[in-house]
Design an enzyme around this catalytic site. Structure first.
Site, PDB file in Angstrom:
ATOM      1  N   CYS A  67       0.857  -1.180   0.000  1.00  0.00           N
ATOM      2  CA  CYS A  67       0.000   0.000   0.000  1.00  0.00           C
ATOM      3  C   CYS A  67       0.904   1.245   0.000  1.00  0.00           C
ATOM      4  CB  CYS A  67      -0.875  -0.054   1.248  1.00  0.00           C
ATOM      5  SG  CYS A  67      -1.687   1.467   1.752  1.00  0.00           S
ATOM      6  N   GLU A  90      -5.565   2.875  -4.272  1.00  0.00           N
ATOM      7  CA  GLU A  90      -4.971   1.867  -5.134  1.00  0.00           C
ATOM      8  C   GLU A  90      -5.274   2.229  -6.579  1.00  0.00           C
ATOM      9  OE1 GLU A  90      -2.543  -0.120  -6.257  1.00  0.00           O
ATOM     10  OE2 GLU A  90      -2.682  -0.524  -4.106  1.00  0.00           O
TER      11      GLU A  90
END
Length: 260
Positions: free
Chosen positions: A13, A113
């Site tokens: 992430c 994302e």
């Protein structure tokens, strides 16, 4: 129009946000400190980030560098260790000591994302709890003695396989902890590594929502509430699926700064 994208964008992430007021976040995360910090809508690696860790049995707030530096490192690592894969965290030399002895919560209100699209483009998505509440990502932290003799605290966020909600966007996601598991995760004495690994699983599909946001989030300098406003996805070619095999082939060691 060509969009300028910074390489850190594609780490998983690699960007997230915290907008819950400090006094409210303290209640959710269970610490007694009262730090004052502004909302952040585009937190990036190497920046100071809040974590929650145990200190003499109490949850305490701390600001640390995002990008783990192992305590045994002679120099600052050439690669940013911002993520640690749950599948290998107990074995990788860079992470196993912290996983056994220095686990933490990484508070967030959401993370970003990027979905691979046609023509080489990537569409950013914001992922958050459907309830709108803050949550804790599983993390590890370390203290490193710098060459000048000062101490540097740093952290990494643990990732796991994506759930069904996120699979159309990316094959990985942060390991999001259930609130009832916070104590277990933080207490390495009551929860040894084998038991801690059981907590590192994909979040239930019904917890999360994901929606497209502006490509302005690609640039670290942009940090304002507009970044989390929903937008219509870019009109390009149909999305291109990235298989686990393709993603793995493009990853570097320890899942750091891979370009998908």
């Amino acid at each position: 129009m060509q969009v300028c994208v910074e390489p850190l964008t594609w780490a998983m992430c690699g960007r997230y946000l915290i907008k819950t007021p400090p006094e409210t976040l303290a209640v959710y995360m269970g610490y007694t400190d009262r730090p004052n910090f502004p909302p952040r809508y585009n937190i990036a690696p190497t920046q100071p980030v809040p974590i929650v860790r145990l200190d003499q049995g109490q949850r305490r707030f701390a600001l640390v560098r995002w990008g783990l530096v192992p305590s045994w490192a002679k120099d600052m690592p050439a690669s940013l260790l911002i993520n640690a894969r749950a599948e290998s965290i107990a074995d990788k030399p860079s992470f196993r000591g912290a996983f056994r002895h220095r686990r933490c919560l990484v508070p967030a209100d959401g993370f970003y994302e990027w979905r691979v699209m046609g023509q080489g483009a990537k569409q950013p998505y914001c992922i958050r709890l459907k309830s709108g509440e803050p949550f804790a990502m599983a993390g590890i932290w370390e203290t490193w003695m710098t060459p000048d003799g000062s101490e540097l605290d740093s952290c990494a966020i643990i990732t796991t396989d994506a759930n069904e909600t996120l699979k159309p966007i990316h094959h990985r996601m942060p390991a999001i902890l259930a609130p009832q598991d916070y104590d277990r995760w933080l207490d390495q004495n009551a929860c040894p590594p084998r038991a801690a690994l059981d907590l590192l699983r994909p979040a239930p599909d019904e917890w999360l929502e994901a929606y497209p946001v502006s490509t302005r989030v690609n640039k670290v300098a942009n940090d304002n509430p507009d970044l989390i406003e929903p937008v219509a996805p870019e009109t390009l070619s149909p999305p291109t699926a990235v298989t686990e095999k393709q993603a793995t082939e493009k990853q570097t060691g320890d899942d750091q700064l891979s370009l998908l």
